[in-house]
Design an enzyme around this catalytic site. Structure first.
Site, PDB file in Angstrom:
ATOM      1  CE  LYS A 177      12.735   0.608   0.141  1.00 16.40           C
ATOM      2  NZ  LYS A 177      11.195   0.282  -0.160  1.00 16.40           N
ATOM      3  CE  LYS A 232       5.954   5.798   1.101  1.00 15.15           C
ATOM      4  NZ  LYS A 232       5.350   4.527   0.348  1.00 15.15           N
ATOM      5  CG  LEU A 282      -1.760  -1.335   1.186  1.00 20.08           C
ATOM      6  CD1 LEU A 282      -2.606  -1.478   2.385  1.00 20.08           C
ATOM      7  CD2 LEU A 282      -3.008  -1.249   0.232  1.00 20.08           C
ATOM      8  N   PRO A 283       0.404   2.456  -0.332  1.00 21.73           N
ATOM      9  CG  PRO A 283      -1.086   3.770  -1.671  1.00 21.73           C
ATOM     10  CD  PRO A 283      -0.956   2.460  -0.797  1.00 21.73           C
ATOM     11  CB  THR A 316       8.280   1.836   1.714  1.00 18.55           C
ATOM     12  OG1 THR A 316       9.162   0.683   0.941  1.00 18.55           O
ATOM     13  CG2 THR A 316       9.347   2.620   2.388  1.00 18.55           C
TER      14      THR A 316
END
EC number: 1.1.1.31
Length: 298
Positions: free
Chosen positions: A169, A244, A65-66, A94
């Protein structure tokens, strides 16, 4: 093989779900996009009409998902209480470390085992099943998630407890963003000093300055392996997504009082490239054109 609920079939999730189906799993897939559902169906998945329906009677749930708010909402409204408590939950989005830990804690409180398992590798690796998974969660949860993640990747690494996958990450991508900028400005300077880009690549890629952004993802077209630079910086890892991740890294750095001047500079430069100069949809290596595009005419 197992029945798997898969929620989120975007550029990354679509390929991942397809690889689970290719491995023989019964994949029940859901996305808000009808087009994404059609692609998933063509790849062997069975479309669901809702996220809640996708997780009915499954042995595993995967979400891609975003952002953190979407992860929290999907799990609270469509997974918890809908998926069997015996299902292993894997969030591959992420997102920020705090939200990852909160959702995993909420899952545990309701009897679920869950891991955060963000990925590295991009769209091509998602489609090829060669992603790297950085996994956070308890050892038992990791052991249960591992076989499913192995079906979608070439490397599955247990980073530590809940949230550790997200921590790994964003640290990795902060390093990637900063090293790409350094690689871009170095090629620009080399060209201005009269060095041929290919000659400089041949030297630096075998010397102490070599790095992944140079040797595997060179930002100069026609130099090194084929990269988005050879396609006018289309495809690959969008600058908006890099921005992001850099913002997530800066939030995390502030939360633990870590001094990250290179990360902060990378965030500022990608903000300028993505939001002020219209580069959001271009590959993140396209930032070389903001630094100096005189090399294009060479």
């Amino acid at each position: 093989m197992a029945r798997v609920g898969f929620i989120g079939l975007g550029n990354m999730g679509g390929g991942m779900a397809a690889n689970l189906a290719k491995a023989g799993h019964d994949v029940r897939a859901f996305d808000l996009s009808a087009e994404a559902l059609q692609r998933a169906q063509a790849a062997g998945c069975k479309p669901a009409t809702s996220a809640a329906e996708a997780v009915q009677d499954v042995e595993a749930v995967v979400t891609m998902l975003p952002a953190g708010k979407h992860v929290r909402e999907v799990y609270e409204t469509s997974v918890f209480g809908q998926a069997p408590t015996g299902a292993i939950l894997m969030d591959c989005s992420t997102i920020d470390v705090g939200t990852a830990r909160e959702v995993i804690a909420s899952a545990a409180g309701q009897g679920y085992a869950m891991v955060d398992a963000p990925v590295s590798g991009g769209i091509a690796a998602a489609e090829a099943g060669t992603l790297t998974f950085m996994v956070g969660g308890e050892s038992e949860a990791f052991a249960r998630a591992n076989p499913f993640l192995q079906n979608m990747g070439k490397a599955v690494i247990h980073a530590g407890g809940p949230g550790s996958g997200q921590a790994a990450k964003i640290c990795n991508n902060m390093l990637l963003g900063a090293s790409m900028i350094a690689t871009c400005e170095t090629f620009v300077m080399a060209q201005k000093l009269g060095l041929d880009p290919q000659t400089f690549f041949d030297i630096a890629s075998k010397a102490s300055g070599q790095n992944w952004s140079m040797t595997s993802y060179c930002p100069v077209p026609g130099v090194g392996p084929e990269t988005p630079a050879d396609r006018n910086y289309d495809g690959g890892f969008a600058a908006a997504l890099m921005l992001k991740d850099l913002r997530l890294a800066m939030e995390a750095a502030q939360s633990v009082d870590a001094y990250t001047p290179m990360g902060a500079s990378a965030e500022e430069l990608y903000t300028r490239f993505a939001e002020k100069l219209g580069g959001a949809g271009k590959d993140f290596s396209g930032i070389i054109k903001m630094l100096d595009d005189s090399w294009v005419a060479q």
